[in-house]
Design an enzyme around this catalytic site. Structure first.
Site, mmCIF file in Angstrom:
data_model
loop_
_atom_site.group_PDB
_atom_site.id
_atom_site.type_symbol
_atom_site.label_atom_id
_atom_site.label_comp_id
_atom_site.label_asym_id
_atom_site.label_seq_id
_atom_site.Cartn_x
_atom_site.Cartn_y
_atom_site.Cartn_z
ATOM 1 N N CYS A 117 0.846 -1.189 0.000
ATOM 2 C CA CYS A 117 0.000 0.000 0.000
ATOM 3 C C CYS A 117 0.879 1.235 0.000
ATOM 4 O O CYS A 117 1.986 1.213 0.542
ATOM 5 C CB CYS A 117 -0.873 -0.028 1.242
ATOM 6 S SG CYS A 117 -1.849 1.438 1.458
ATOM 7 N N ARG A 397 -11.200 9.048 -5.509
ATOM 8 C CA ARG A 397 -11.606 7.932 -4.658
ATOM 9 C C ARG A 397 -12.359 8.425 -3.428
ATOM 10 O O ARG A 397 -13.251 7.735 -2.939
ATOM 11 C CB ARG A 397 -10.374 7.164 -4.162
ATOM 12 C CG ARG A 397 -9.646 6.413 -5.236
ATOM 13 C CD ARG A 397 -8.555 5.594 -4.628
ATOM 14 N NE ARG A 397 -9.090 4.773 -3.529
ATOM 15 C CZ ARG A 397 -8.360 3.962 -2.792
ATOM 16 N NH1 ARG A 397 -7.087 3.842 -3.014
ATOM 17 N NH2 ARG A 397 -8.922 3.255 -1.832
#
Ligand code: EPU
Length: 417
Positions: A117, A397
């Protein structure tokens, strides 16, 4: 790929309406997996992560009807395929939130391991540990978590660290388990409380959400419900930080000031005048901010999701700010991009030493994750000349219509293809 072109130097003036919270909407959408009855949601933000979650749930067997007014009805008459594929999990880690409810509803789930990530290593061991304590067997095979359980049983689970989606996953699972589950060292975030409220409306028995001990008495079945998602405290904080950096006077309506104590405290320390009403916040800022030091912590501490925005604010503040990140191990990538705008930042382990400079200068910068992008946009608003923020799919997002909302406050900001 879309970019944002920002010409800095204008104060922000006016009013903006805050959207529903992304990080509340995502777990709440997963609650629809627990019942065959429709779950009717209001104030769902229109975001890419919400669409990704709807797509994932759709593949599993949930019918999601998203309307333009921010309402959404989810119905899961049957689970078709209890699978979260790598292709979706790698774009959105919150996909792992289907694991607990799928196990509870149909006794099996196959969920891709999230992997790396942009903000640090983010394992899911606490989710797994909790579900195993509730009787699930979980094998990691070919990059997937293959989980099974006859019927989950309540258990006392002491979490090794505070995890938001870990707490949510176990709360979702425990709602349909046999017997009582006690989660100790649970996350206290407002999004956890909102999920508990939604589950309670569906007939779950949950006590203590918002404290570090949550007690869930499992029930045989859950019903449908209607639930309104809480306002997004991070979107709110982002506009507040933008106003503090650029100066001006901004009113945020449809907000939840109660969930923002740490952020509001730091903004006052920076010199902003803030007034709150039950569902609105007004900020006024004249002149340069004072440098404020901070250390991220689980709620009610200072949110890691606000760290990048406050680093942008510190970049032009009067004095030196020490910004310490304690939640994620690699959440300073915006520091390097802020340096490209002329910020004076030195990284020392988990602390960024930010010496405020009088002016930033516009430049091309690249967004690396959602909140880092928000920090770069704030820096662009105060920088001299033009800043071009690349890779803004990160922003899409998690921020609904960011450029339109900032534009309404007088910012010169434009999406370019
Ligand atoms: N952790 C573990 N093991 C686990 C779970 C977490 O070691 O099983 C560690 C993580 O690596 C991290 C810390 O615990 O160091 C806290 O992580 P947490 O699990 O709380 O994060 P998350 O649930 O994956 C949510 C938000 C994030 C937000 C964090 C912290 C959602 C969908 N995401 O993530 O939001 O930063 O909590 O508050 O709720 C964002 O919106 O931009 C975002 C990244």
């Amino acid at each position: 790929m879309d970019k944002l072109r920002i010409t800095g130097g204008r104060p922000l003036e006016g009013e903006v309406r805050i959207s529903g919270a992304k990080n509340a909407a995502l777990p709440i959408m997963c609650a629809a997996l627990l019942t065959a009855r429709p779950l009717s949601l209001a104030n769902v933000p229109r975001l890419r992560d919400v669409r990704t979650m709807a797509k994932l749930l759709g593949q599993i067997g949930v019918e999601a009807d998203e309307r333009a007014d921010g309402s959404m009805v989810l119905a899961t008459s049957a689970i078709r395929e209890p699978v979260a594929p790598y292709e979706l999990v790698k774009t959105m880690r919150a996909s792992v939130l289907v694991l607990g409810p799928l196990l509870a509803r149909c006794g099996q789930a196959r969920v891709s391991l999230p992997g790396g990530c942009a903000i640090g290593s983010r394992p899911v061991d606490q989710h797994l540990k909790g579900l195993q304590a509730m009787g699930a067997t979980i094998a990691i095979e070919h990059g997937y978590m293959n989980a099974r359980a006859e019927r989950l049983r309540g258990a006392r689970i002491v979490m090794d660290l505070v995890t938001v989606t870990g707490t949510e996953n176990l709360m979702l699972a425990a709602s349909l388990a046999e017997g009582t589950t006690v989660l100790e060292n649970a996350a206290r975030e407002p999004e956890v409380v909102d999920l508990a409220r939604c589950l309670a409306a569906m007939g779950a028995h949950i006590e203590g959400a918002g404290s570090s001990v949550i007690r869930i008495e499992g029930v045989r079945s859950l019903s449908g419900a209607a639930h309104r998602v809480i306002p997004d405290r991070i979107e709110t904080g982002t506009f507040l930080a933008a106003a503090a950096a650029a100066g001006g006077r901004v009113r945020l309506s449809g907000a939840a000031p109660d969930s923002l104590d740490a952020t509001l405290g730091k903004l006052r320390e920076a010199g902003a005048t803030i007034s709150t009403q039950p569902d609105a916040i007004e900020i006024e800022m004249a002149g340069r901010a004072n440098a404020v030091s901070l250390r991220t912590a689980p709620y009610p501490g200072f949110a890691t999701d606000m760290q990048a925005q406050f680093m942008a604010l510190a970049a032009t503040a009067r004095g030196t700010a020490m910004i310490t990140e304690t939640i994620f191990d690699n959440r300073f990538q915006h520091a390097l991009e802020l340096q490209r705008l002329g910020a004076d930042i030195t990284l020392r382990g988990d602390t960024a030493v930010v010496k405020g400079v009088e002016r930033l200068q516009g430049a091309k910068v690249m967004a690396t994750d959602l909140r880092a992008s928000a920090g770069l946009v704030i820096a662009g608003l105060v920088a001299q000349g033009e800043t071009l923020v690349d890779r803004i799919y990160h922003l899409d997002r998690g921020y609904e219509a960011l450029e339109r909302k900032l534009g309404a406050l007088g910012a010169r900001i434009q999406r370019v293809k």
